[in-house]
Write a protein that holds these residues in place. Structure first.
Motif, short mmCIF file in Angstrom:
data_model
loop_
_atom_site.label_atom_id
_atom_site.label_comp_id
_atom_site.label_asym_id
_atom_site.label_seq_id
_atom_site.Cartn_x
_atom_site.Cartn_y
_atom_site.Cartn_z
N THR A 17 39.64 56.70 39.51
CA THR A 17 38.90 55.69 38.67
C THR A 17 39.94 55.28 37.75
OG1 THR A 17 36.68 56.64 38.95
CG2 THR A 17 36.97 55.14 36.85
N LEU A 18 40.09 53.81 37.78
CA LEU A 18 41.40 53.28 36.89
C LEU A 18 40.83 53.06 35.45
CD1 LEU A 18 42.48 50.93 39.72
CD2 LEU A 18 43.57 53.28 38.99
N ARG A 19 41.48 52.68 34.70
CA ARG A 19 41.34 52.22 33.06
C ARG A 19 40.38 51.30 32.97
NH1 ARG A 19 47.22 53.15 32.21
NH2 ARG A 19 47.44 50.78 32.19
N ASP A 20 40.05 50.38 33.81
CA ASP A 20 38.99 49.35 33.58
C ASP A 20 37.83 49.59 34.22
OD1 ASP A 20 39.62 48.88 36.28
OD2 ASP A 20 39.97 46.82 35.87
N GLY A 21 37.70 50.98 35.06
CA GLY A 21 36.65 51.25 35.57
C GLY A 21 36.33 51.21 36.99
N ARG A 22 37.48 50.44 37.64
CA ARG A 22 37.32 50.18 39.13
C ARG A 22 37.84 51.46 39.88
NH1 ARG A 22 40.53 44.66 39.98
NH2 ARG A 22 41.70 45.05 38.07
N GLN A 23 37.40 51.29 40.66
CA GLN A 23 37.74 52.84 41.56
C GLN A 23 38.62 52.39 42.83
OE1 GLN A 23 34.24 55.11 42.56
NE2 GLN A 23 34.57 56.23 40.61
N ARG A 43 48.50 38.00 49.35
CA ARG A 43 47.72 37.99 48.23
C ARG A 43 48.60 38.02 46.78
NH1 ARG A 43 44.03 40.98 51.05
NH2 ARG A 43 44.39 42.84 49.99
N LEU A 44 49.91 38.52 47.05
CA LEU A 44 50.81 38.69 45.82
C LEU A 44 51.39 37.42 45.58
CD1 LEU A 44 53.08 41.72 47.04
CD2 LEU A 44 51.27 41.88 45.32
N SER A 45 51.69 36.94 44.10
CA SER A 45 52.24 35.99 43.81
C SER A 45 53.62 35.99 44.09
CB SER A 45 52.03 36.02 42.14
OG SER A 45 52.83 36.90 41.54
N ALA A 46 54.30 34.90 44.31
CA ALA A 46 55.77 34.61 44.66
C ALA A 46 56.51 35.73 43.53
CB ALA A 46 56.14 33.27 44.30
N ASP A 47 56.14 35.72 42.26
CA ASP A 47 56.86 36.51 41.25
C ASP A 47 56.74 38.09 41.97
OD1 ASP A 47 57.88 34.55 39.76
OD2 ASP A 47 56.51 34.48 38.38
N SER A 48 55.54 38.37 41.95
CA SER A 48 55.36 39.92 42.42
C SER A 48 56.11 40.27 43.72
CB SER A 48 53.92 40.05 42.70
OG SER A 48 53.21 40.13 41.38
N GLY A 93 47.20 48.11 46.84
CA GLY A 93 48.33 48.89 46.33
C GLY A 93 49.11 49.63 47.56
N SER A 94 50.53 49.80 47.41
CA SER A 94 50.78 50.72 48.26
C SER A 94 52.20 51.41 47.53
CB SER A 94 51.20 49.92 49.53
OG SER A 94 52.11 48.90 49.30
N ASP A 115 46.13 41.19 40.54
CA ASP A 115 44.90 41.48 39.76
C ASP A 115 44.62 43.18 39.32
OD1 ASP A 115 44.52 41.51 42.47
OD2 ASP A 115 42.42 40.71 42.12
N TRP A 116 45.56 43.93 39.95
CA TRP A 116 45.45 45.27 39.51
C TRP A 116 46.61 46.03 38.77
CZ3 TRP A 116 41.43 48.25 41.57
CH2 TRP A 116 40.55 47.39 42.33
#
Length: 189
Positions: A17-23, A43-48, A93-94, A115-116
């Motif tokens: 469970t992450l800080r915003d409540g999402r699992q 789905r990643l932005s060009a910057d990411s 994530g990976s 967005d994570w």
């Protein structure tokens, strides 16, 4: 995940469970994850993408996807964070580490969907990597991080990594964590 902040891969899969409540569920990467990994990359932005891979990339090359989804068991480890049920599972994530054959130093990389960010996912992924590397006898974990990537540098600092200038490139920092106590011996072959 257990109370040990550097949990081992033997604890996977694990619901976090992450800080915003999402699992999310952290699990070992699988050969069947190729398409989902490419979709997560898209789905990643060009910057990411640039921050993680230090190059402009439109797609993950096939060789990179193959290596990511088939880590060499004797010198690499990879995991993903997924959300959704089995039919609609999505990689958000990976993380992975890899080492040269016979080396007691492994290099890590972490990727988290835009967005994570900022909710503890990168920390959870990196903690599992640290635990897995430590359990497999690596003495040192290191990563090359853009000097401008203050988020990853801050996380590395909070987890005990030293942060030094890369001797070959002023735009990079090398973050290094000693995994073994002084005097302990590595279990690497």
């Amino acid at each position: 995940m257990p109370n040990d902040p550097f949990a081992d891969a033997d604890d996977l899969p694990a619901r976090v469970t992450l800080r915003d409540g999402r699992q999310v569920v952290l699990r070992n990467i699988q050969a069947e994850d190729k398409a989902a990994l490419q979709a997560a990359f898209h789905r990643l932005s060009a910057d990411s993408r640039y921050t993680r891979f230090m190059a402009s990339m439109r797609d993950l090359p096939e060789a990179m996807l193959e290596s990511a989804t088939h880590p060499a068991p004797d010198r690499a480890f990879a995991l993903v964070a997924v959300t959704g049920d089995a039919e609609a599972e999505r990689i958000v994530g990976s993380a992975r580490y890899a080492a040269a054959a016979g080396s007691d130093i492994c290099e890590f990389g972490v990727t988290v969907g835009d967005d994570w960010h900022g909710i503890g996912l990168a920390r959870s992924l990196l903690q599992v990597l640290i635990g897995a590397a430590r359990a497999r006898g690596y003495r040192t974990m290191e990563g090359y991080v853009l000097a401008s990537n203050s988020s990853m540098r801050g996380l590395a600092h909070r987890l005990g990594f030293a942060d030094t200038q890369c001797p070959d490139d002023a735009t990079l920092r090398v973050v290094t964590l000693h995994l073994m106590e002084e005097g302990s011996t590595s279990s690497l072959p």
